[in-house]
Design a protein around this motif. Structure first.
Motif, PDB file in Angstrom:
ATOM      1  N   TYR A 122      40.147  47.877  56.741  1.00 53.11           N
ATOM      2  CA  TYR A 122      41.004  47.161  56.074  1.00 53.11           C
ATOM      3  C   TYR A 122      42.206  46.075  55.927  1.00 53.11           C
ATOM      4  O   TYR A 122      42.659  46.769  56.410  1.00 53.11           O
ATOM      5  CB  TYR A 122      40.232  47.683  54.426  1.00 53.11           C
ATOM      6  N   ASP A 123      41.958  45.581  55.312  1.00 55.89           N
ATOM      7  CA  ASP A 123      43.049  44.329  55.162  1.00 55.89           C
ATOM      8  C   ASP A 123      43.703  44.326  53.081  1.00 55.89           C
ATOM      9  O   ASP A 123      42.540  44.569  52.474  1.00 55.89           O
ATOM     10  CB  ASP A 123      43.137  42.714  55.998  1.00 55.89           C
ATOM     11  N   ALA A 124      44.487  43.524  52.728  1.00 52.19           N
ATOM     12  CA  ALA A 124      45.043  43.083  51.760  1.00 52.19           C
ATOM     13  C   ALA A 124      43.830  43.133  50.688  1.00 52.19           C
ATOM     14  O   ALA A 124      43.592  43.444  49.290  1.00 52.19           O
ATOM     15  CB  ALA A 124      46.595  42.430  51.784  1.00 52.19           C
ATOM     16  N   ALA A 125      43.086  41.108  51.855  1.00 50.53           N
ATOM     17  CA  ALA A 125      42.088  41.301  50.360  1.00 50.53           C
ATOM     18  C   ALA A 125      40.854  42.000  50.044  1.00 50.53           C
ATOM     19  O   ALA A 125      40.612  41.613  48.743  1.00 50.53           O
ATOM     20  CB  ALA A 125      41.926  39.752  51.656  1.00 50.53           C
ATOM     21  N   ASP A 126      40.750  42.881  50.888  1.00 53.90           N
ATOM     22  CA  ASP A 126      39.716  43.831  50.677  1.00 53.90           C
ATOM     23  C   ASP A 126      40.053  45.006  49.362  1.00 53.90           C
ATOM     24  O   ASP A 126      39.537  45.074  48.381  1.00 53.90           O
ATOM     25  CB  ASP A 126      40.020  44.891  51.373  1.00 53.90           C
ATOM     26  N   ALA A 127      41.418  44.921  49.313  1.00 51.42           N
ATOM     27  CA  ALA A 127      42.504  45.955  48.260  1.00 51.42           C
ATOM     28  C   ALA A 127      42.604  45.052  47.083  1.00 51.42           C
ATOM     29  O   ALA A 127      42.242  45.314  46.332  1.00 51.42           O
ATOM     30  CB  ALA A 127      43.655  46.817  48.568  1.00 51.42           C
ATOM     31  N   ALA A 128      43.085  43.506  47.603  1.00 51.24           N
ATOM     32  CA  ALA A 128      42.845  42.440  46.127  1.00 51.24           C
ATOM     33  C   ALA A 128      41.531  43.062  45.335  1.00 51.24           C
ATOM     34  O   ALA A 128      41.083  42.739  43.849  1.00 51.24           O
ATOM     35  CB  ALA A 128      43.285  41.849  46.311  1.00 51.24           C
ATOM     36  N   ALA A 129      40.126  42.638  46.480  1.00 55.68           N
ATOM     37  CA  ALA A 129      39.066  42.320  45.836  1.00 55.68           C
ATOM     38  C   ALA A 129      38.882  43.454  44.467  1.00 55.68           C
ATOM     39  O   ALA A 129      37.844  43.427  44.065  1.00 55.68           O
ATOM     40  CB  ALA A 129      38.238  42.392  47.277  1.00 55.68           C
ATOM     41  N   TYR A 130      38.882  44.686  45.968  1.00 55.54           N
ATOM     42  CA  TYR A 130      38.933  46.117  44.861  1.00 55.54           C
ATOM     43  C   TYR A 130      39.586  45.983  43.385  1.00 55.54           C
ATOM     44  O   TYR A 130      39.054  46.724  42.466  1.00 55.54           O
ATOM     45  CB  TYR A 130      38.919  47.130  45.863  1.00 55.54           C
ATOM     46  N   ALA A 131      40.607  45.059  42.493  1.00 58.88           N
ATOM     47  CA  ALA A 131      41.658  45.513  42.183  1.00 58.88           C
ATOM     48  C   ALA A 131      41.408  43.845  40.992  1.00 58.88           C
ATOM     49  O   ALA A 131      41.750  44.188  39.836  1.00 58.88           O
ATOM     50  CB  ALA A 131      42.706  45.477  42.216  1.00 58.88           C
ATOM     51  N   ALA A 132      40.214  43.739  41.672  1.00 59.35           N
ATOM     52  CA  ALA A 132      39.488  41.739  40.573  1.00 59.35           C
ATOM     53  C   ALA A 132      39.130  42.271  39.537  1.00 59.35           C
ATOM     54  O   ALA A 132      38.840  41.191  38.892  1.00 59.35           O
ATOM     55  CB  ALA A 132      38.973  41.330  41.761  1.00 59.35           C
ATOM     56  N   PRO A 133      38.831  43.064  39.114  1.00 65.46           N
ATOM     57  CA  PRO A 133      37.532  43.689  38.207  1.00 65.46           C
ATOM     58  C   PRO A 133      38.785  43.383  36.346  1.00 65.46           C
ATOM     59  O   PRO A 133      38.067  43.387  35.790  1.00 65.46           O
ATOM     60  CB  PRO A 133      36.828  44.857  38.075  1.00 65.46           C
ATOM     61  N   ARG A 134      39.934  43.797  36.990  1.00 67.59           N
ATOM     62  CA  ARG A 134      40.680  43.569  35.873  1.00 67.59           C
ATOM     63  C   ARG A 134      41.471  42.970  35.423  1.00 67.59           C
ATOM     64  O   ARG A 134      41.657  41.611  36.218  1.00 67.59           O
ATOM     65  CB  ARG A 134      41.897  44.816  36.112  1.00 67.59           C
ATOM     66  N   GLN A 135      41.353  42.160  33.929  1.00 66.64           N
ATOM     67  CA  GLN A 135      41.856  41.050  33.684  1.00 66.64           C
ATOM     68  C   GLN A 135      44.014  40.635  33.877  1.00 66.64           C
ATOM     69  O   GLN A 135      44.052  42.301  33.818  1.00 66.64           O
ATOM     70  CB  GLN A 135      41.893  40.987  32.148  1.00 66.64           C
ATOM     71  N   SER A 136      44.273  39.717  33.655  1.00 66.81           N
ATOM     72  CA  SER A 136      45.774  39.574  33.551  1.00 66.81           C
ATOM     73  C   SER A 136      46.690  40.064  32.798  1.00 66.81           C
ATOM     74  O   SER A 136      46.194  40.150  31.254  1.00 66.81           O
ATOM     75  CB  SER A 136      45.819  38.149  33.781  1.00 66.81           C
ATOM     76  N   GLY A 137      47.970  40.963  32.811  1.00 69.80           N
ATOM     77  CA  GLY A 137      48.805  40.925  31.805  1.00 69.80           C
ATOM     78  C   GLY A 137      49.042  42.268  31.788  1.00 69.80           C
ATOM     79  O   GLY A 137      49.489  42.947  32.688  1.00 69.80           O
ATOM     80  N   VAL A 138      49.881  42.316  30.612  1.00 62.87           N
ATOM     81  CA  VAL A 138      51.285  44.067  31.193  1.00 62.87           C
ATOM     82  C   VAL A 138      50.151  44.818  30.468  1.00 62.87           C
ATOM     83  O   VAL A 138      49.324  45.085  29.998  1.00 62.87           O
ATOM     84  CB  VAL A 138      51.714  43.530  29.851  1.00 62.87           C
ATOM     85  N   TYR A 139      50.725  46.387  31.342  1.00 63.93           N
ATOM     86  CA  TYR A 139      50.240  46.980  30.675  1.00 63.93           C
ATOM     87  C   TYR A 139      49.544  48.169  29.814  1.00 63.93           C
ATOM     88  O   TYR A 139      49.469  48.239  28.914  1.00 63.93           O
ATOM     89  CB  TYR A 139      50.103  48.150  32.307  1.00 63.93           C
ATOM     90  N   SER A 140      50.958  47.410  29.080  1.00 66.10           N
ATOM     91  CA  SER A 140      51.518  48.089  27.725  1.00 66.10           C
ATOM     92  C   SER A 140      52.595  46.771  27.260  1.00 66.10           C
ATOM     93  O   SER A 140      53.517  46.871  27.698  1.00 66.10           O
ATOM     94  CB  SER A 140      51.831  49.701  27.238  1.00 66.10           C
ATOM     95  N   ALA A 141      52.167  46.683  25.460  1.00 68.09           N
ATOM     96  CA  ALA A 141      53.310  45.522  24.809  1.00 68.09           C
ATOM     97  C   ALA A 141      53.791  46.138  23.820  1.00 68.09           C
ATOM     98  O   ALA A 141      54.975  45.818  23.850  1.00 68.09           O
ATOM     99  CB  ALA A 141      51.947  44.947  23.817  1.00 68.09           C
TER     100      ALA A 141
END
Length: 360
Positions: A14-33
């Motif tokens: 696998y390459d970094a693009a595969d790992a990035a696709a695995y993480a794609a369902p999460r939405q952008s933002g900070v972990y905790s405000a």
């Protein structure tokens, strides 16, 4: 046929693009405000950005984790000497540089300044952490000049799973529209009931006038009869006059009875209209309460001077969770074992990458 990636599997490179696709369902933002990437005044022209975890999703099939373990201090450019401006502190992902950095976006000085635009493309993606108001000629950044924008989903937001995100703003707008429609319906019904009551009151007034006229006619008839009895010379004429007066009184009483019956009918119609208004309002509240979910506002009906109104009546409590059955416990144990196996497999995969010298 296009390639379909299944991740992770043993024996597959696998390459970094595969790992990035695995993480794609999460939405952008900070972990905790509460603790991640907080911006605070640090004295003079500087601000401090705390350590934190975040996430960017610059395109549909790619998501990237951001980790900053230590706080950093940023120095802002000098304020304009004559006009205020608004600057922004952003966390910027740069695909070309393969890195994420803190940056100060300087706004344009103006009498009514607006903050600078942030960039959100597949190559450059900003998370706006805060806005800093820069008064004309200021030489320090005060705590009151800083506006935290991490909870604003259009600028930053809090990282979440895209599958479980709830569109609260849209649901609130829909609920408010339904409340407005039901209130308008209840108000119209109440106004109709008020008009019917007014008509009934007018009919009752007219009936009272007719009854009074009938009583006066009857009194006149009795007086005429008495005069006829006392006057022997005009007995016949007096008797006839009394008979006519009595007949007129009878007709007036009949008219009064008819008017009274009409008034009762109008009053009944008014009561029916008001009952219909109450039924409509109660049905609306019952329908809303039946469709409510735990945490939603409940409705009740109040009878006011202007008709029936819909008011809030607390919130629907969370239902008591059912006691888990042996089958449920077994399913949870099996799911936990599956997660453990997946984590062990991922751990072994990462160890293998490290042994092979693969770092991306």
């Amino acid at each position: 046929m296009s390639e379909i990636t299944t991740y992770p599997l043993n024996g597959i490179d696998y390459d970094a693009a595969d790992a990035a696709a695995y993480a794609a369902p999460r939405q952008s933002g900070v972990y905790s405000a509460e603790e991640d990437f907080a911006v605070t005044a640090a004295g003079g022209m500087t601000v401090t950005v705390s350590a934190g975890l975040g996430w960017v999703r610059p395109e549909r099939f790619a998501g990237y984790s951001i980790c900053k373990r230590d706080p950093d201090t940023l120095t802002l450019p000098l304020a304009d000497g004559t006009r205020p401006r608004i600057d922004r502190i952003v966390l910027r992902y740069d695909a070309a540089k393969r890195s994420t950095t803190l940056q100060v976006l300087t706004g344009a000085a103006a009498s009514s300044p607006t903050p600078p635009e942030i960039t959100r493309t597949s190559l450059v993606y900003d998370l706006c952490l805060a806005q800093v108001r820069r008064p004309a000629g200021s030489v320090t950044v005060q705590p009151g000049d800083i506006t935290d924008t991490r909870l604003d989903e259009s600028l930053c937001g809090v990282m979440r799973d895209g599958v479980t995100g709830i569109p609260t703003a849209q649901l609130l707008q829909q609920a408010q529209a339904r409340i407005n429609a039901l209130e308008e319906q209840a108000t119209s019904a109440a106004q109709a009931a008020d008009r019917s009551q007014s008509a009934a009151a007018s009919s009752q007034t007219a009936a009272a006038g007719s009854a009074s006229a009938a009583a006066n006619s009857a009194a006149s008839a009795q007086q005429a009869a008495q005069d006829a009895a006392n006057s022997a010379s005009g007995m016949t004429a007096s008797v006839e006059a009394a008979a006519k007066s009595a007949d007129a009184a009878a007709r007036s009483q009949t008219a009064a009875a008819t008017s009274a019956q009409a008034a009762q009918t109008s009053a009944g119609a008014a009561d029916t209209a008001r009952q219909q208004a109450q039924t409509a309002a109660s049905s609306a509240a019952n329908a809303h309460n039946a469709a409510a979910k735990p945490g939603d506002t409940l409705w009740t009906i109040e009878d006011g001077a202007d008709g029936y109104t819909v008011t809030e009546d607390g919130t629907l409590p969370e239902p008591e969770p059912p006691a888990p059955t042996p089958a449920d416990r077994l399913a949870k144990l099996e799911a936990a074992q599956t997660d453990t196996d997946s984590l062990q497999l991922d751990h072994e995969y990462r160890l293998t990458l490290l042994e092979l010298g693969v770092t991306e």
